[in-house]
Design a protein around this motif. Structure first.
Motif, PDB file in Angstrom:
ATOM      1  N   GLY A  47      -8.253 -15.941   5.233  1.00  0.00           N
ATOM      2  CA  GLY A  47      -7.483 -16.021   6.623  1.00  0.00           C
ATOM      3  C   GLY A  47      -6.128 -15.075   6.441  1.00  0.00           C
ATOM      4  O   GLY A  47      -5.532 -15.123   7.756  1.00  0.00           O
ATOM      5  N   ARG A  48      -5.647 -14.955   5.496  1.00  0.00           N
ATOM      6  CA  ARG A  48      -4.419 -14.137   5.687  1.00  0.00           C
ATOM      7  C   ARG A  48      -4.579 -12.606   5.326  1.00  0.00           C
ATOM      8  O   ARG A  48      -5.442 -12.557   4.675  1.00  0.00           O
ATOM      9  N   SER A  49      -3.379 -12.161   5.679  1.00  0.00           N
ATOM     10  CA  SER A  49      -3.267 -10.689   5.370  1.00  0.00           C
ATOM     11  C   SER A  49      -2.404 -10.714   4.271  1.00  0.00           C
ATOM     12  O   SER A  49      -1.453 -11.111   4.318  1.00  0.00           O
ATOM     13  N   MET A  50      -2.710  -9.972   3.290  1.00  0.00           N
ATOM     14  CA  MET A  50      -2.055  -9.917   1.574  1.00  0.00           C
ATOM     15  C   MET A  50      -1.771  -8.342   1.553  1.00  0.00           C
ATOM     16  O   MET A  50      -2.661  -7.591   1.712  1.00  0.00           O
ATOM     17  N   ILE A  51      -0.693  -8.206   0.880  1.00  0.00           N
ATOM     18  CA  ILE A  51      -0.498  -6.669   0.470  1.00  0.00           C
ATOM     19  C   ILE A  51      -0.879  -6.428  -1.233  1.00  0.00           C
ATOM     20  O   ILE A  51      -0.693  -7.295  -1.906  1.00  0.00           O
ATOM     21  N   PHE A  52      -1.565  -5.537  -1.495  1.00  0.00           N
ATOM     22  CA  PHE A  52      -1.888  -5.156  -2.761  1.00  0.00           C
ATOM     23  C   PHE A  52      -1.792  -3.780  -3.207  1.00  0.00           C
ATOM     24  O   PHE A  52      -1.507  -2.799  -2.140  1.00  0.00           O
ATOM     25  N   TYR A  53      -1.403  -3.455  -4.412  1.00  0.00           N
ATOM     26  CA  TYR A  53      -1.161  -2.176  -4.940  1.00  0.00           C
ATOM     27  C   TYR A  53      -2.349  -1.517  -5.631  1.00  0.00           C
ATOM     28  O   TYR A  53      -2.794  -2.515  -6.423  1.00  0.00           O
ATOM     29  N   SER A  54      -2.205  -0.172  -5.945  1.00  0.00           N
ATOM     30  CA  SER A  54      -3.233   0.377  -6.789  1.00  0.00           C
ATOM     31  C   SER A  54      -2.287   1.807  -7.368  1.00  0.00           C
ATOM     32  O   SER A  54      -1.744   2.491  -6.484  1.00  0.00           O
ATOM     33  N   LYS A  55      -2.450   1.795  -8.637  1.00  0.00           N
ATOM     34  CA  LYS A  55      -1.827   3.399  -9.207  1.00  0.00           C
ATOM     35  C   LYS A  55      -3.049   4.222  -9.405  1.00  0.00           C
ATOM     36  O   LYS A  55      -2.645   5.328  -9.344  1.00  0.00           O
ATOM     37  N   GLU A  56      -4.195   3.640  -8.993  1.00  0.00           N
ATOM     38  CA  GLU A  56      -5.404   4.785  -8.924  1.00  0.00           C
ATOM     39  C   GLU A  56      -5.534   5.361  -7.564  1.00  0.00           C
ATOM     40  O   GLU A  56      -5.260   4.481  -6.529  1.00  0.00           O
TER      41      GLU A  56
END
Length: 129
Positions: A85-94
């Motif tokens: 139910g939350r918005s979360m930040i994720f990262y990728s180097k690809e």
């Protein structure tokens, strides 16, 4: 008076040596963890790694994902359990496809960092619909 001064200097010396040792030793990395999430990509953009404290400077991909469900992976700790139910930040180097915006996805994610901080990273992402 002389004896008290020696004690203060000795205590101060121990503190300084301890502080220098701990700073030089570095931080302890987080344990291996992994989870699978299902959610919707609300935002997808390129960003400079320096903005999130990563050197050397490079382009990374930033995602904001609204997390719908979370699954454990094997016996690994799941650091996003309870974040449904939350918005979360994720990262990728690809390099990631730019057509992920507003798509429902399944992603394998992990948290990388140490006790001073870290970031959530996408290991694998696929469009569900």
């Amino acid at each position: 008076m002389r004896r008290a001064l020696r004690t203060t200097v000795t205590t101060g010396s121990i503190f300084i040596v301890s502080f220098i040792f701990n700073a030089a030793a570095g931080a302890v990395p987080v344990m291996h963890n992994e989870a699978v999430l299902h959610g919707v990509v609300e935002e997808h953009s390129l960003t400079q790694s320096g903005l999130v404290g990563i050197v050397p400077e490079q382009i990374i991909y930033k995602f904001v994902i609204s997390v719908r469900t979370v699954e454990d992976v094997n016996a690994y700790p799941n650091f996003i359990r309870g974040k449904e139910g939350r918005s979360m930040i994720f990262y990728s180097k690809e390099k990631q496809s730019s057509d992920l915006l507003n798509k429902e996805v399944k992603a394998v994610v992990e948290y990388r960092g140490d006790e001073r901080g870290g970031l959530f990273w996408i290991k694998k992402i696929e469009v569900i619909k």
